[in-house]
Design a protein around this motif. Structure first.
Motif, short mmCIF file in Angstrom:
data_model
loop_
_atom_site.label_atom_id
_atom_site.label_comp_id
_atom_site.label_asym_id
_atom_site.label_seq_id
_atom_site.Cartn_x
_atom_site.Cartn_y
_atom_site.Cartn_z
N ARG A 108 0.86 -1.19 0.00
CA ARG A 108 0.00 0.00 0.00
C ARG A 108 0.89 1.23 0.00
O ARG A 108 1.70 1.44 0.92
N VAL A 109 0.74 2.06 -1.04
CA VAL A 109 1.56 3.25 -1.21
C VAL A 109 0.71 4.48 -0.96
O VAL A 109 -0.26 4.74 -1.69
N GLY A 110 1.03 5.24 0.09
CA GLY A 110 0.34 6.48 0.38
C GLY A 110 1.28 7.65 0.23
O GLY A 110 2.44 7.51 -0.16
N LYS A 111 0.78 8.83 0.53
CA LYS A 111 1.63 10.01 0.50
C LYS A 111 2.50 9.98 1.75
O LYS A 111 2.06 10.29 2.84
N GLY A 112 3.74 9.56 1.58
CA GLY A 112 4.65 9.47 2.72
C GLY A 112 4.52 8.21 3.54
O GLY A 112 4.99 8.15 4.68
N SER A 113 3.89 7.17 2.98
CA SER A 113 3.76 5.92 3.74
C SER A 113 3.88 4.71 2.81
O SER A 113 3.47 4.76 1.65
N LEU A 114 4.47 3.66 3.36
CA LEU A 114 4.58 2.38 2.66
C LEU A 114 4.21 1.28 3.65
O LEU A 114 4.79 1.19 4.72
N ILE A 115 3.25 0.45 3.28
CA ILE A 115 2.84 -0.67 4.12
C ILE A 115 2.90 -1.94 3.28
O ILE A 115 2.41 -1.96 2.15
N PHE A 116 3.50 -2.99 3.84
CA PHE A 116 3.58 -4.28 3.15
C PHE A 116 2.86 -5.33 3.99
O PHE A 116 3.03 -5.39 5.21
N THR A 117 2.05 -6.14 3.34
CA THR A 117 1.37 -7.23 4.03
C THR A 117 1.44 -8.50 3.20
O THR A 117 1.55 -8.47 1.97
N THR A 118 1.37 -9.62 3.92
CA THR A 118 1.29 -10.93 3.28
C THR A 118 0.70 -11.88 4.31
O THR A 118 0.32 -11.47 5.40
N THR A 119 0.60 -13.14 3.97
CA THR A 119 0.13 -14.15 4.91
C THR A 119 1.23 -15.17 5.18
O THR A 119 2.06 -15.44 4.30
N MET B 148 1.98 -7.71 8.79
CA MET B 148 2.08 -6.36 8.24
C MET B 148 3.37 -5.69 8.68
O MET B 148 3.82 -5.86 9.81
N GLU B 149 3.98 -4.95 7.77
CA GLU B 149 5.16 -4.14 8.08
C GLU B 149 4.92 -2.71 7.60
O GLU B 149 4.64 -2.49 6.41
N GLN B 150 4.99 -1.76 8.52
CA GLN B 150 4.94 -0.34 8.16
C GLN B 150 6.36 0.12 7.95
O GLN B 150 7.12 0.29 8.91
N TYR B 151 6.72 0.36 6.70
CA TYR B 151 8.10 0.71 6.41
C TYR B 151 8.35 2.18 6.77
O TYR B 151 7.55 3.06 6.42
N PRO B 152 9.46 2.49 7.49
CA PRO B 152 9.76 3.88 7.88
C PRO B 152 10.26 4.69 6.68
O PRO B 152 11.43 4.60 6.30
N VAL B 153 9.37 5.46 6.08
CA VAL B 153 9.70 6.21 4.87
C VAL B 153 10.64 7.37 5.19
O VAL B 153 10.45 8.10 6.17
N ASN B 154 11.66 7.53 4.37
CA ASN B 154 12.59 8.65 4.46
C ASN B 154 12.07 9.77 3.56
O ASN B 154 12.09 9.65 2.34
N SER B 155 11.58 10.85 4.17
CA SER B 155 10.93 11.92 3.40
C SER B 155 11.91 12.74 2.56
O SER B 155 11.49 13.53 1.73
N SER B 156 13.21 12.54 2.77
CA SER B 156 14.19 13.32 2.01
C SER B 156 14.52 12.70 0.66
O SER B 156 15.24 13.30 -0.14
N ILE B 157 14.00 11.50 0.41
CA ILE B 157 14.23 10.86 -0.89
C ILE B 157 12.87 10.50 -1.51
O ILE B 157 11.85 10.54 -0.85
N THR B 158 12.88 10.15 -2.78
CA THR B 158 11.63 9.86 -3.48
C THR B 158 11.03 8.55 -2.99
O THR B 158 11.72 7.71 -2.38
N MET B 159 9.74 8.36 -3.30
CA MET B 159 9.10 7.10 -2.91
C MET B 159 9.71 5.94 -3.68
O MET B 159 9.81 4.82 -3.14
N ALA B 160 10.14 6.18 -4.92
CA ALA B 160 10.80 5.11 -5.67
C ALA B 160 12.08 4.68 -4.97
O ALA B 160 12.38 3.48 -4.85
N ALA B 161 12.85 5.65 -4.48
CA ALA B 161 14.09 5.32 -3.76
C ALA B 161 13.78 4.60 -2.45
O ALA B 161 14.49 3.67 -2.04
N ASN B 162 12.70 5.01 -1.77
CA ASN B 162 12.28 4.32 -0.55
C ASN B 162 11.93 2.87 -0.84
O ASN B 162 12.28 1.97 -0.07
#
Length: 268
Positions: A16-27, A35-49
């Motif tokens: 799940r890609v939000g504005k400033g957020s990345l969440i990954f889920t699986t079973t 679920m993993e809430q990835y700590p987004v680095n706001s100083s780089i692009t979402m692609a780089a994150n």
């Protein structure tokens, strides 16, 4: 017999890609959602994150058969009979400011005779296509629209829905198999949320004594908003995902957005 390594390849990854957020889920192997809430680095692009997440995330270190990417970005809703794929970018940029680095995607909503257009960063899309297994990309609201459309058929009164997430409020309602209204608002407190809700309520000509307002998600000043709304609308309800989804285990995962819960319980 399926080994652990083989079973990993049969699973689906949801990003799940939000504005400033990345969440990954699986079973896992027992079918429980992780679920993993990835700590987004706001100083780089979402692609780089995402590239960094692919290198360091424990969930992304596994192999998957396919990937579903849910993108939370502004949506333009188009009736199915007016949709032409080759015109979708032109149509979208009539409504939103054109950005050269955006690709315009679409999600077909057959039950609602609509197509949702949304934007995704081109570099991010390239990483998804290059590095993720058989990716499909949809608007993040897709499972919520589908589920609450079905829910709108219960009872005889008209319903207006407000879904709060990421400092936004999605407001929508249905008329049989079509959207009656669908829009997104930036909200920071209960006062501006109530202002938008009452404006839409009035615009749609809903009855304060009989029709229903249903709110769900991460509501700012939840108790205050519910109490204030009930001064104008008699039938105001808070949707508790745990009760709504029969205490499904996914509803007990802290920080999981309602759209992701709905995906796992009700599907796309």
């Amino acid at each position: 017999m399926v080994t652990n390594e083989q079973s990993n390849t049969l699973r689906r990854l949801v990003a799940r890609v939000g504005k400033g957020s990345l969440i990954f889920t699986t079973t896992d192997d027992q079918g429980q959602v992780m679920m993993e809430q990835y700590p987004v680095n706001s100083s780089i692009t979402m692609a780089a994150n995402l590239r960094e997440a692919l290198r360091t995330s424990s969930i992304l270190s596994d192999r998957y058969q396919r990937t579903l990417v849910m993108v939370d970005s502004p949506v333009l809703m188009v009736p199915t009979d007016l949709f032409h794929e080759e015109e979708k970018a032109e149509l979208y940029f009539h409504a939103y400011t054109r950005k050269d680095q955006q690709a315009i995607m679409h999600t077909v909503l057959p039950d609602l005779n609509s197509v949702a257009l949304f934007a995704i960063d081109k570099d991010l899309l390239a990483v998804i296509n290059d590095r993720m297994s058989l990716p499909s990309v949809i608007a993040a609201m897709t499972p919520v629209w589908h589920h609450l459309h079905q829910r709108s058929y219960t009872g005889i009164h008209q319903k207006l829905y407000g879904y709060f997430h990421d400092h936004h409020m999605e407001v929508f309602g249905f008329s049989k198999n079509r959207f009656k209204f669908c829009n997104t608002y930036i909200v920071n407190n209960s006062n501006n949320a109530l202002y938008y809700l009452l404006s839409v309520w009035k615009q749609l000509g809903l009855e304060p004594e009989h029709d229903e307002l249903h709110l769900v998600g991460d509501i700012p000043d939840e108790e205050a908003l519910l109490n204030e709304a009930r001064q104008f609308i008699k039938r105001v309800f808070f949707i508790n995902p745990s009760g709504e989804f029969n205490r499904a285990p996914v509803t007990q995962i802290a920080g999981m957005p309602y759209d992701l819960m709905t995906l796992y319980v009700k599907g796309r």
